[in-house]
Design a protein around this motif. Structure first.
Motif, mmCIF file in Angstrom:
data_model
loop_
_atom_site.group_PDB
_atom_site.id
_atom_site.type_symbol
_atom_site.label_atom_id
_atom_site.label_comp_id
_atom_site.label_asym_id
_atom_site.label_seq_id
_atom_site.Cartn_x
_atom_site.Cartn_y
_atom_site.Cartn_z
ATOM 1 N N GLY A 144 38.676 39.922 57.694
ATOM 2 C CA GLY A 144 37.787 40.469 56.679
ATOM 3 C C GLY A 144 38.186 41.854 56.221
ATOM 4 O O GLY A 144 38.276 42.117 55.008
ATOM 5 N N PRO A 145 38.445 42.817 57.140
ATOM 6 C CA PRO A 145 38.869 44.148 56.710
ATOM 7 C C PRO A 145 40.165 44.139 55.902
ATOM 8 O O PRO A 145 40.315 44.907 54.960
ATOM 9 C CB PRO A 145 39.050 44.900 58.039
ATOM 10 N N ILE A 146 41.095 43.256 56.251
ATOM 11 C CA ILE A 146 42.350 43.173 55.499
ATOM 12 C C ILE A 146 42.086 42.719 54.070
ATOM 13 O O ILE A 146 42.665 43.245 53.108
ATOM 14 C CB ILE A 146 43.335 42.225 56.218
ATOM 15 N N VAL A 147 41.183 41.749 53.903
ATOM 16 C CA VAL A 147 40.840 41.281 52.558
ATOM 17 C C VAL A 147 40.209 42.406 51.749
ATOM 18 O O VAL A 147 40.546 42.620 50.576
ATOM 19 C CB VAL A 147 39.891 40.066 52.635
ATOM 20 N N VAL A 148 39.292 43.145 52.362
ATOM 21 C CA VAL A 148 38.640 44.261 51.663
ATOM 22 C C VAL A 148 39.657 45.297 51.236
ATOM 23 O O VAL A 148 39.673 45.748 50.078
ATOM 24 C CB VAL A 148 37.560 44.897 52.574
ATOM 25 N N ASN A 149 40.549 45.695 52.138
ATOM 26 C CA ASN A 149 41.536 46.720 51.805
ATOM 27 C C ASN A 149 42.515 46.239 50.747
ATOM 28 O O ASN A 149 42.910 47.002 49.858
ATOM 29 C CB ASN A 149 42.284 47.151 53.066
ATOM 30 N N ALA A 150 42.924 44.967 50.829
ATOM 31 C CA ALA A 150 43.834 44.418 49.828
ATOM 32 C C ALA A 150 43.179 44.406 48.450
ATOM 33 O O ALA A 150 43.809 44.734 47.436
ATOM 34 C CB ALA A 150 44.274 43.009 50.220
ATOM 35 N N PHE A 151 41.905 44.019 48.413
ATOM 36 C CA PHE A 151 41.175 43.998 47.140
ATOM 37 C C PHE A 151 41.076 45.404 46.554
ATOM 38 O O PHE A 151 41.293 45.612 45.354
ATOM 39 C CB PHE A 151 39.787 43.416 47.362
ATOM 40 N N LEU A 152 40.783 46.391 47.403
ATOM 41 C CA LEU A 152 40.665 47.762 46.908
ATOM 42 C C LEU A 152 42.018 48.308 46.459
ATOM 43 O O LEU A 152 42.106 49.042 45.469
ATOM 44 C CB LEU A 152 40.062 48.652 47.996
ATOM 45 N N ASP A 153 43.086 47.943 47.165
ATOM 46 C CA ASP A 153 44.422 48.367 46.732
ATOM 47 C C ASP A 153 44.757 47.791 45.365
ATOM 48 O O ASP A 153 45.270 48.488 44.481
ATOM 49 C CB ASP A 153 45.469 47.911 47.751
ATOM 50 N N ALA A 154 44.461 46.497 45.182
ATOM 51 C CA ALA A 154 44.729 45.862 43.889
ATOM 52 C C ALA A 154 43.859 46.478 42.801
ATOM 53 O O ALA A 154 44.311 46.708 41.677
ATOM 54 C CB ALA A 154 44.487 44.357 43.981
ATOM 55 N N GLY A 155 42.591 46.754 43.125
ATOM 56 C CA GLY A 155 41.707 47.367 42.146
ATOM 57 C C GLY A 155 42.135 48.760 41.767
ATOM 58 O O GLY A 155 42.002 49.174 40.614
ATOM 59 N N SER A 156 42.637 49.526 42.742
ATOM 60 C CA SER A 156 43.111 50.871 42.458
ATOM 61 C C SER A 156 44.303 50.856 41.517
ATOM 62 O O SER A 156 44.462 51.731 40.669
ATOM 63 C CB SER A 156 43.483 51.569 43.772
ATOM 64 N N GLU A 157 45.151 49.836 41.649
ATOM 65 C CA GLU A 157 46.360 49.742 40.824
ATOM 66 C C GLU A 157 46.097 49.129 39.458
ATOM 67 O O GLU A 157 46.704 49.535 38.459
ATOM 68 C CB GLU A 157 47.416 48.914 41.563
ATOM 69 N N HIS A 158 45.162 48.167 39.391
ATOM 70 C CA HIS A 158 45.004 47.392 38.159
ATOM 71 C C HIS A 158 43.614 47.462 37.545
ATOM 72 O O HIS A 158 43.375 46.868 36.489
ATOM 73 C CB HIS A 158 45.341 45.923 38.424
ATOM 74 N N GLY A 159 42.679 48.163 38.164
ATOM 75 C CA GLY A 159 41.300 48.121 37.702
ATOM 76 C C GLY A 159 40.563 46.972 38.366
ATOM 77 O O GLY A 159 41.167 46.011 38.850
ATOM 78 N N LEU A 160 39.248 47.062 38.399
ATOM 79 C CA LEU A 160 38.446 46.040 39.074
ATOM 80 C C LEU A 160 38.189 44.837 38.178
ATOM 81 O O LEU A 160 38.066 44.983 36.962
ATOM 82 C CB LEU A 160 37.106 46.636 39.512
ATOM 83 N N PRO A 161 38.062 43.649 38.766
ATOM 84 C CA PRO A 161 37.795 42.444 37.965
ATOM 85 C C PRO A 161 36.305 42.280 37.684
ATOM 86 O O PRO A 161 35.455 42.862 38.362
ATOM 87 C CB PRO A 161 38.304 41.322 38.861
ATOM 88 N N ALA A 162 36.003 41.451 36.695
ATOM 89 C CA ALA A 162 34.608 41.114 36.420
ATOM 90 C C ALA A 162 34.086 40.085 37.414
ATOM 91 O O ALA A 162 32.892 40.034 37.691
ATOM 92 C CB ALA A 162 34.463 40.578 35.001
ATOM 93 N N SER A 163 34.969 39.251 37.979
ATOM 94 C CA SER A 163 34.544 38.229 38.937
ATOM 95 C C SER A 163 35.703 37.864 39.849
ATOM 96 O O SER A 163 36.865 38.179 39.556
ATOM 97 C CB SER A 163 34.039 36.972 38.203
ATOM 98 N N THR A 164 35.373 37.212 40.957
ATOM 99 C CA THR A 164 36.394 36.680 41.857
ATOM 100 C C THR A 164 36.125 35.198 42.081
ATOM 101 O O THR A 164 34.995 34.731 41.960
ATOM 102 C CB THR A 164 36.376 37.403 43.219
#
Length: 401
Positions: A178-198
């Motif tokens: 779970g923590p790895i998924v959260v950190n990966a999502f935040l890394d991707a969001g930091s680089e590309h912006g956050l998505p409207a949905s998953t």
């Protein structure tokens, strides 16, 4: 006896003139001359019907193009990349050649024996495609298994943009938690912006909705809800809902199979970084009209979540709460101290900032600990609200003006 032989014998043995022979047998005088010429050169064998195929065709594929098509097929297949007719045509075009039609390339491959017939394969025209209209409208995520050289199993976590197939994140781990998924999502969001949905499956690292109501939201669910992002999950036993990332895993594994097997996790992650560059920027995608995912991702305005923590002004950093329950950050040239509370001392936190608005999220759980709107006239900043554990939903976090 063939008609051509009768015509020749009528002239040579029957003594008929060429004009009279042509009239009697309903042919042109020029044809009678041609038959006599063939008979003089090759005897009766020269009178047999000949192919009407042109001796030369200006539109025929040149031997150089045929050789290049087969060379590209061999190279792409060896590298574990798509080596179909349309992909080969795209590579020829990138090389400055005018490619033949995809059907012609396929015929060249089939004649060379490099195509395996699949008569029972479902035609592409029968498939119903569902695709997000904008980049960042939906991110798909899942992980798959891959073994190192010594047989050690690893798990590769991926985030893929639904609209463009852009590979936002791709890393290997001993086990995806779970923590790895959260950190990966935040890394991707930091680089590309956050998505409207998953969009994900129902794995426990993504959702606890099938856990019988025990334990409340997990880290990923809490984070997604706190940021105003719509979370979608496929139906159990129906992986077609996440078809794009399932198909992507086939592409990834085919490429990895063409590389030397990595001996370490770091070595595998180096390979994945190389693959991400090839997949996003070099490999044309059939579903994108032969564009690369990077081209498609950057060709349209990006969607955003409900909360306006999005775009170039959105930033993230990690820190640790001190013994007094505070973390510090610099804003407008001054150091600001955010009062999170002694209850959370020594916890690792993620700070998500958009202009003067800051969310503090517990690292590894996704729980929103506090929200701040920085007062530029004060050094110490009081928190606005405390969503509380497992309750940080979009309705619990006020939308910023």
């Amino acid at each position: 006896m063939s008609k051509n032989k009768v015509i020749v014998l009528a002239v040579l043995e029957g003594g008929m003139s060429k004009t009279e022979t042509a009239r009697r047998y309903g042919v042109s005088r020029q044809w009678v001359h041609e038959l006599l010429r063939r008979h003089a050169e090759a005897g009766e064998a020269g009178l047999s019907p000949r192919s009407r195929r042109p001796r030369r065709s200006p539109q025929a594929t040149s031997p150089a193009i045929r050789d290049r098509v087969l060379a590209l097929r061999q190279r792409l297949a060896a590298e574990g990349l798509d080596a179909g007719a349309e992909t080969i045509a795209s590579h020829l075009e990138l090389e400055g050649c005018r490619p033949p039609a995809s059907s012609t390339i396929h015929r060249i491959l089939r004649q060379a024996g490099t195509v395996t017939p699949e008569p029972h394969k479902r035609p592409r025209s029968s498939l119903r495609r569902f695709e997000a209209h904008q980049p960042n409208e939906t991110w798909q995520s899942d992980f798959t298994h891959w073994a190192l050289a010594d047989g050690t199993d690893t798990e590769i976590l991926n985030f893929l943009d639904d609209h463009s197939r852009y590979l936002l994140h791709c890393t290997a781990h001993r086990r995806v938690t779970g923590p790895i998924v959260v950190n990966a999502f935040l890394d991707a969001g930091s680089e590309h912006g956050l998505p409207a949905s998953t969009l994900t499956d129902n794995g426990m690292v993504y959702t606890t909705r099938l856990a019988g109501g025990k334990g409340g939201r997990n880290a990923f669910e809490t984070l997604i809800a706190s940021l105003g992002i719509t979370q979608k999950n496929g139906h159990p036993g129906h992986p077609q809902t996440q078809g794009k990332i399932e198909r992507f895993h086939q592409t990834l594994k085919k490429w990895l199979a063409g590389q030397p097997r990595a001996h370490t996790l770091d070595g595998l992650n180096d390979q994945l970084a190389k693959f991400r560059q090839i997949y996003n920027h070099e490999r044309p995608h059939r579903a994108l009209n032969r564009r690369t995912p990077a081209t498609a991702y950057n060709a349209a305005p990006k969607a955003a979540p409900k909360l306006a923590i999005q775009g170039d002004h959105w930033r993230t950093r990690t820190d640790r709460v001190d013994a007094d329950g505070k973390v510090s950050l610099r804003y407008a040239g001054r150091l600001r101290h955010l009062g999170i509370g002694r209850l959370h001392k020594h916890k690792r936190v993620i700070l998500l900032g958009h202009e003067e608005h800051v969310l503090t999220i517990e690292h590894g759980t996704g729980e929103v600990l506090a929200e701040f709107t920085i007062n530029p006239d004060r050094g110490y900043q009081k928190k606005q609200n405390t969503p509380g554990p497992k309750t940080g939903g979009v309705n619990d976090v006020p939308t910023h003006p």
